[in-house]
Design a protein around this motif. Structure first.
Motif, PDB file in Angstrom:
ATOM      1  N   ALA A   1      12.195  11.138   8.975  1.00  0.00           N
ATOM      2  CA  ALA A   1      12.582  10.405  10.179  1.00  0.00           C
ATOM      3  C   ALA A   1      11.353   9.935  10.958  1.00  0.00           C
ATOM      4  CB  ALA A   1      13.465  11.278  11.058  1.00  0.00           C
ATOM      5  N   LEU A   2      10.310  10.738  10.964  1.00  0.00           N
ATOM      6  CA  LEU A   2       9.086  10.382  11.680  1.00  0.00           C
ATOM      7  C   LEU A   2       8.332   9.259  10.955  1.00  0.00           C
ATOM      8  CD1 LEU A   2       7.714  13.900  12.714  1.00  0.00           C
ATOM      9  CD2 LEU A   2       8.677  12.151  14.224  1.00  0.00           C
ATOM     10  N   VAL A   3       8.134   9.412   9.654  1.00  0.00           N
ATOM     11  CA  VAL A   3       7.295   8.450   8.956  1.00  0.00           C
ATOM     12  C   VAL A   3       7.982   7.099   8.811  1.00  0.00           C
ATOM     13  CG1 VAL A   3       6.088  10.277   7.709  1.00  0.00           C
ATOM     14  CG2 VAL A   3       8.018   9.123   6.611  1.00  0.00           C
ATOM     15  N   ARG A   4       9.302   7.079   8.800  1.00  0.00           N
ATOM     16  CA  ARG A   4      10.006   5.808   8.656  1.00  0.00           C
ATOM     17  C   ARG A   4       9.882   4.923   9.896  1.00  0.00           C
ATOM     18  NH1 ARG A   4      12.752   4.381   4.233  1.00  0.00           N
ATOM     19  NH2 ARG A   4      13.393   5.960   2.702  1.00  0.00           N
ATOM     20  N   ARG A   5       9.309   5.430  10.963  1.00  0.00           N
ATOM     21  CA  ARG A   5       9.000   4.574  12.104  1.00  0.00           C
ATOM     22  C   ARG A   5       7.936   3.542  11.730  1.00  0.00           C
ATOM     23  NH1 ARG A   5       8.444   9.331  16.767  1.00  0.00           N
ATOM     24  NH2 ARG A   5      10.623  10.036  16.658  1.00  0.00           N
ATOM     25  N   VAL A   6       7.157   3.878  10.700  1.00  0.00           N
ATOM     26  CA  VAL A   6       6.105   2.977  10.214  1.00  0.00           C
ATOM     27  C   VAL A   6       6.377   2.538   8.781  1.00  0.00           C
ATOM     28  CG1 VAL A   6       3.639   2.775   9.672  1.00  0.00           C
ATOM     29  CG2 VAL A   6       4.370   4.029  11.722  1.00  0.00           C
ATOM     30  N   ALA A   7       6.689   3.491   7.925  1.00  0.00           N
ATOM     31  CA  ALA A   7       6.771   3.229   6.486  1.00  0.00           C
ATOM     32  C   ALA A   7       8.072   2.534   6.098  1.00  0.00           C
ATOM     33  CB  ALA A   7       6.633   4.537   5.722  1.00  0.00           C
ATOM     34  N   ASP A   8       7.960   1.637   5.154  1.00  0.00           N
ATOM     35  CA  ASP A   8       9.127   0.933   4.617  1.00  0.00           C
ATOM     36  C   ASP A   8       9.838   1.753   3.549  1.00  0.00           C
ATOM     37  OD1 ASP A   8       8.832  -1.780   5.961  1.00  0.00           O
ATOM     38  OD2 ASP A   8       6.859  -1.524   5.052  1.00  0.00           O
ATOM     39  N   ASN A   9       9.109   2.644   2.918  1.00  0.00           N
ATOM     40  CA  ASN A   9       9.712   3.515   1.906  1.00  0.00           C
ATOM     41  C   ASN A   9       8.855   4.762   1.760  1.00  0.00           C
ATOM     42  OD1 ASN A   9      11.548   4.415   0.023  1.00  0.00           O
ATOM     43  ND2 ASN A   9      11.028   2.926  -1.549  1.00  0.00           N
ATOM     44  N   ILE A  10       9.423   5.767   1.082  1.00  0.00           N
ATOM     45  CA  ILE A  10       8.763   7.061   0.965  1.00  0.00           C
ATOM     46  C   ILE A  10       8.693   7.515  -0.485  1.00  0.00           C
ATOM     47  CG2 ILE A  10       9.470   7.809   3.272  1.00  0.00           C
ATOM     48  CD1 ILE A  10      11.611   9.585   1.815  1.00  0.00           C
ATOM     49  N   THR A  11       7.657   8.294  -0.759  1.00  0.00           N
ATOM     50  CA  THR A  11       7.598   9.119  -1.958  1.00  0.00           C
ATOM     51  C   THR A  11       7.851  10.545  -1.477  1.00  0.00           C
ATOM     52  OG1 THR A  11       5.979   7.635  -2.961  1.00  0.00           O
ATOM     53  CG2 THR A  11       6.171   9.826  -3.896  1.00  0.00           C
TER      54      THR A  11
ATOM     55  N   VAL B   1      -3.411   0.297   8.747  1.00  0.00           N
ATOM     56  CA  VAL B   1      -1.992   0.253   8.404  1.00  0.00           C
ATOM     57  C   VAL B   1      -1.258  -0.702   9.334  1.00  0.00           C
ATOM     58  CG1 VAL B   1       0.148   1.591   8.319  1.00  0.00           C
ATOM     59  CG2 VAL B   1      -1.962   2.548   7.382  1.00  0.00           C
ATOM     60  N   ALA B   2      -1.550  -0.605  10.627  1.00  0.00           N
ATOM     61  CA  ALA B   2      -0.899  -1.487  11.603  1.00  0.00           C
ATOM     62  C   ALA B   2      -1.203  -2.951  11.308  1.00  0.00           C
ATOM     63  CB  ALA B   2      -1.356  -1.119  13.009  1.00  0.00           C
ATOM     64  N   ARG B   3      -2.455  -3.226  10.936  1.00  0.00           N
ATOM     65  CA  ARG B   3      -2.843  -4.607  10.631  1.00  0.00           C
ATOM     66  C   ARG B   3      -2.083  -5.141   9.421  1.00  0.00           C
ATOM     67  NH1 ARG B   3      -6.443  -5.709   6.828  1.00  0.00           N
ATOM     68  NH2 ARG B   3      -7.402  -3.646   6.985  1.00  0.00           N
ATOM     69  N   LEU B   4      -2.015  -4.336   8.378  1.00  0.00           N
ATOM     70  CA  LEU B   4      -1.334  -4.779   7.166  1.00  0.00           C
ATOM     71  C   LEU B   4       0.163  -4.953   7.393  1.00  0.00           C
ATOM     72  CD1 LEU B   4      -3.200  -2.542   4.578  1.00  0.00           C
ATOM     73  CD2 LEU B   4      -3.474  -5.003   4.900  1.00  0.00           C
ATOM     74  N   LYS B   5       0.741  -4.006   8.120  1.00  0.00           N
ATOM     75  CA  LYS B   5       2.177  -4.081   8.389  1.00  0.00           C
ATOM     76  C   LYS B   5       2.503  -5.302   9.247  1.00  0.00           C
ATOM     77  CE  LYS B   5       6.144  -1.307   9.762  1.00  0.00           C
ATOM     78  NZ  LYS B   5       6.855  -1.480   8.476  1.00  0.00           N
ATOM     79  N   ALA B   6       1.652  -5.584  10.228  1.00  0.00           N
ATOM     80  CA  ALA B   6       1.863  -6.755  11.077  1.00  0.00           C
ATOM     81  C   ALA B   6       1.783  -8.042  10.274  1.00  0.00           C
ATOM     82  CB  ALA B   6       0.838  -6.782  12.209  1.00  0.00           C
ATOM     83  N   GLY B   7       1.018  -7.991   9.188  1.00  0.00           N
ATOM     84  CA  GLY B   7       0.903  -9.158   8.326  1.00  0.00           C
ATOM     85  C   GLY B   7       2.012  -9.264   7.296  1.00  0.00           C
ATOM     86  N   GLY B   8       2.951  -8.321   7.339  1.00  0.00           N
ATOM     87  CA  GLY B   8       4.104  -8.389   6.455  1.00  0.00           C
ATOM     88  C   GLY B   8       3.975  -7.622   5.161  1.00  0.00           C
TER      89      GLY B   8
ATOM     90  N   VAL C   1       0.861  -1.181   0.000  1.00  0.00           N
ATOM     91  CA  VAL C   1       0.000   0.000   0.000  1.00  0.00           C
ATOM     92  C   VAL C   1       0.895   1.228   0.000  1.00  0.00           C
ATOM     93  CG1 VAL C   1      -1.982  -1.084   1.129  1.00  0.00           C
ATOM     94  CG2 VAL C   1      -0.211   0.025   2.527  1.00  0.00           C
ATOM     95  N   SER C   2       0.398   2.307  -0.579  1.00  0.00           N
ATOM     96  CA  SER C   2       1.066   3.604  -0.511  1.00  0.00           C
ATOM     97  C   SER C   2       0.092   4.542   0.188  1.00  0.00           C
ATOM     98  CB  SER C   2       1.405   4.116  -1.911  1.00  0.00           C
ATOM     99  OG  SER C   2       2.082   5.356  -1.834  1.00  0.00           O
ATOM    100  N   HIS C   3       0.370   4.828   1.473  1.00  0.00           N
ATOM    101  CA  HIS C   3      -0.618   5.455   2.343  1.00  0.00           C
ATOM    102  C   HIS C   3      -0.208   6.875   2.731  1.00  0.00           C
ATOM    103  CE1 HIS C   3      -4.188   4.933   4.805  1.00  0.00           C
ATOM    104  NE2 HIS C   3      -3.575   5.534   5.810  1.00  0.00           N
ATOM    105  N   ASP C   4      -1.197   7.721   2.890  1.00  0.00           N
ATOM    106  CA  ASP C   4      -1.013   9.112   3.288  1.00  0.00           C
ATOM    107  C   ASP C   4      -0.213   9.209   4.592  1.00  0.00           C
ATOM    108  OD1 ASP C   4      -1.252  11.804   3.902  1.00  0.00           O
ATOM    109  OD2 ASP C   4      -3.438  11.769   4.087  1.00  0.00           O
ATOM    110  N   LYS C   5       0.832  10.024   4.589  1.00  0.00           N
ATOM    111  CA  LYS C   5       1.685  10.165   5.768  1.00  0.00           C
ATOM    112  C   LYS C   5       0.916  10.658   6.984  1.00  0.00           C
ATOM    113  CE  LYS C   5       2.917  14.948   4.725  1.00  0.00           C
ATOM    114  NZ  LYS C   5       3.913  15.879   4.173  1.00  0.00           N
ATOM    115  N   ALA C   6      -0.184  11.391   6.766  1.00  0.00           N
ATOM    116  CA  ALA C   6      -0.960  11.933   7.885  1.00  0.00           C
ATOM    117  C   ALA C   6      -1.798  10.875   8.581  1.00  0.00           C
ATOM    118  CB  ALA C   6      -1.866  13.059   7.386  1.00  0.00           C
TER     119      ALA C   6
END
Length: 244
Positions: A224-234, A202-209, A190-195
């Motif tokens: 630095a903030l968003v990379r606590r959750v996101a694997d990559n950025i646009t 998002v947590a559910r999907l990330k927990a599922g890999g 998924v490519s999800h809004d940073k806000a």
């Protein structure tokens, strides 16, 4: 590899979003590239974000009102370039960088009346040899891409689907925000809004890999903030470090 949002554009320097120059600059700088595609009147896939022409060209009307040839004569404001086709963008990238193609919704309501643009994108990607993925806010579009290009990685572009930007029934906005259609569409990211990265979905999907990308990051501090959750950025407006 961070993805340059609509290419490495800089309007002040005459490098406009989704232009040939912006894409070439991103590749030259060592970044991945994210672009948008809209459908021309003759079915061609054009590298352009908006449904309408005025913001980026000053010309009236919609992208869908013009053929690819006509759009190729419309100048991008503040530059010497015109609107490129997806085929031209593929030729510029030529497999030298990861490419993420967002297929813009053609229905206005994220509805099921899709297929022609997705089919053209799939046709073009069938002959492309580089790393590429496709995505859309419209789950029907992602499903159409799955059918037309089953070997191409695909994902959902997503957000909280709140506010006046989404003229959809409340139940549909809730469905979209839950990202329940990740599974049925065979989405691999998924490519999800940073806000909205704190979303339970998002947590559910990330927990599922499932890999989570986020958009649009505009500073190193924000990254630095968003990379606590996101694997990559646009990203846009700054130059993030490239992992080695």
């Amino acid at each position: 590899m961070p993805l340059a949002h609509r290419g490495l554009h800089d309007r002040a320097a005459g490098v406009i979003e989704n232009s040939r120059a912006a894409v070439a600059a991103a590749v030259a700088a060592g970044y991945g590239v994210e672009i948008d595609v809209q459908r021309a009147a003759d079915g061609e896939a054009m590298a352009f974000h908006d449904e309408a022409l005025p913001r980026l060209t000053g010309a009236p009307g919609l992208v869908a009102d013009h053929t690819a040839a006509a759009l190729g004569r419309i100048r991008l404001s503040g530059s010497d370039e015109t609107i490129p086709t997806l085929a031209e963008i593929l030729a510029i990238v030529a497999g030298r960088a990861p490419l993420l193609v967002e297929v813009k919704d053609q229905t206005g309501v994220l509805g099921p009346e899709v297929g022609p643009l997705e089919g053209r994108v799939a046709e073009l990607l069938a002959g492309y040899g580089g790393p590429v993925a496709v995505m859309s806010f419209n789950p029907h579009s992602v499903a159409a891409l799955a059918a037309a290009a089953p070997g191409v990685a695909r994902g959902l572009t997503s957000c909280a689907f709140d506010g006046e930007d989404w003229a959809l029934p409340d139940y549909r906005r809730a469905e979209l925000a839950s990202m329940a259609e990740v599974g049925p569409t065979g989405s691999s990211f998924v490519s999800h809004d940073k806000a909205d990265l704190a979303s339970p979905a998002v947590a559910r999907l990330k927990a599922g890999g499932l890999p989570v990308l986020t958009w649009t990051v505009r500073s190193a501090a924000e990254e630095a903030l968003v990379r606590r959750v996101a694997d990559n950025i646009t990203f846009e407006g700054y130059r993030p470090a490239i992992p080695r």
